[in-house]
Design an enzyme around this catalytic site. Structure first.
Site, PDB file in Angstrom:
ATOM      1  N   LYS A 105       0.702   5.525   8.105  1.00 13.25           N
ATOM      2  CA  LYS A 105       1.316   5.768   6.796  1.00 13.25           C
ATOM      3  C   LYS A 105       0.251   5.946   5.721  1.00 13.25           C
ATOM      4  O   LYS A 105       0.325   6.852   4.890  1.00 13.25           O
ATOM      5  CB  LYS A 105       2.259   4.614   6.462  1.00 13.25           C
TER       6      LYS A 105
ATOM      7  N   SER B 198       0.864  -1.182   0.000  1.00 14.79           N
ATOM      8  CA  SER B 198       0.000   0.000   0.000  1.00 14.79           C
ATOM      9  C   SER B 198       0.900   1.230   0.000  1.00 14.79           C
ATOM     10  O   SER B 198       1.507   1.564   1.020  1.00 14.79           O
ATOM     11  CB  SER B 198      -0.901   0.011   1.236  1.00 14.79           C
TER      12      SER B 198
ATOM     13  N   LYS C 188      -7.139   1.749  -2.434  1.00 16.47           N
ATOM     14  CA  LYS C 188      -6.690   1.313  -1.101  1.00 16.47           C
ATOM     15  C   LYS C 188      -6.652   2.482  -0.124  1.00 16.47           C
ATOM     16  O   LYS C 188      -7.034   2.343   1.043  1.00 16.47           O
ATOM     17  CB  LYS C 188      -5.311   0.660  -1.196  1.00 16.47           C
TER      18      LYS C 188
END
Length: 292
Positions: A235, A92, A167
């Site tokens: 993140k 990701s 995502k």
């Protein structure tokens, strides 16, 4: 097929194991010990060696700089590729960087798919991951059997980068739902209600969700061993907020969830499961949802 797999962490190891179970020959590289379940795989010393040996190279890495280093660093995947091979990044990472990586791999005469996943460690082990793919449709169809060995809900969203964009959107929804469930259970517990029974009642109504089912139970039972760490979700929310800034889009609730995770990180909780976001809320309320 002969599959190269780089990154055998919490998610990568069971994903690679499911590919082995499906009959594929595995060539792997990881910074940690190769899990016992993958002892039949060939272990390579460099990323380039993986690329030379495999028809398809799959990456499952923590962040954008990790993917760039593995692809284009010294003895990187790119230096070992030959025309006609395929790189599939299931990490990701940043959508715009993904487009840049794809272009560089395409210039070598190779194909590139970005295919991040959702479902956590449980989904990785069960082979039931949701897989969001960006790339050429013909390449996607060739790779579909690999995706089907690892997941159930598999969607070609669009071109390179669109899988990563999806995502990021997924992580926004998940983070906000965790925060909502945390606030609801904290409110109920502080008011004197049994949070376990409150959760049970809510699971039969419009508030029911997978987050309430799984992470609500984690909050009550205090089982914060990581399926997906706060540090990684941090993140992902940083990617969302950076992208929003670039596009002049306001994401106020995402920013709020990111700050709750930052509070967790400040207290040393960033290696816990992302359901532990509730701990930041509990600290402000001087009250825990449950004693565990």
């Amino acid at each position: 097929m002969k599959i190269g797999f780089i990154g055998l962490g919490i998610m990568g190891a069971p994903m690679a194991q499911n590919l082995m179970k499906a009959g594929h020959e595995m060539v792997v590289r990881t910074r940690s010990k190769v899990p016992d379940a993958l002892q039949g795989a060939t272990v390579c010393k460099t990323n380039a060696e993986v690329a030379r040996a495999a028809e398809v190279v799959i990456l499952m890495l923590p962040d954008t700089p990790d993917v760039e280093q593995v692809l284009f660093g010294e003895d990187g995947v790119a230096s070992g590729l030959s025309k006609g091979k395929t790189v599939i990044d299931m990490s990701s990472i940043a959508p715009m960087e993904t487009k840049r990586f794809a272009k560089k791999i395409n210039e070598l005469g190779c194909d590139y798919l970005d295919a991040p996943v959702s479902g956590g460690e449980v989904g990785a082990k069960a082979g039931s991951l949701t897989i969001m793919v960006g790339g050429d449709e013909a390449v996607f169809e060739r790779a579909r059997p690999l995706f089907e060995a690892m997941g159930k809900n598999i969607t070609l969203v669009g071109g390179n980068g669109d899988g990563q964009t999806t995502k990021v959107a997924n992580q926004i929804i998940v983070a906000l739902n965790i925060a909502a469930v945390g606030e609801a259970l904290l409110f109920a517990s502080k008011a004197g209600a049994d949070p376990a029974k409150v959760r049970q009642a809510l699971m039969g109504g419009f508030a029911a969700s997978r987050i309430l089912e799984v992470h609500g139970e984690r909050m009550i039972k205090r089982t914060f061993n990581p399926g997906f760490r706060i540090a990684l979700h941090q993140k992902d929310l940083s990617l969302a907020l950076a992208g929003a800034k670039e596009m002049d889009v306001s994401l106020p609730q995402t920013a709020s969830a990111a700050q709750l995770m930052q509070s967790c990180a400040a207290h040393g909780w960033d290696q816990l499961d992302h359901s532990a976001l509730v701990k930041a809320l509990e600290q402000m309320a001087a009250h825990e949802v449950a004693a565990g």
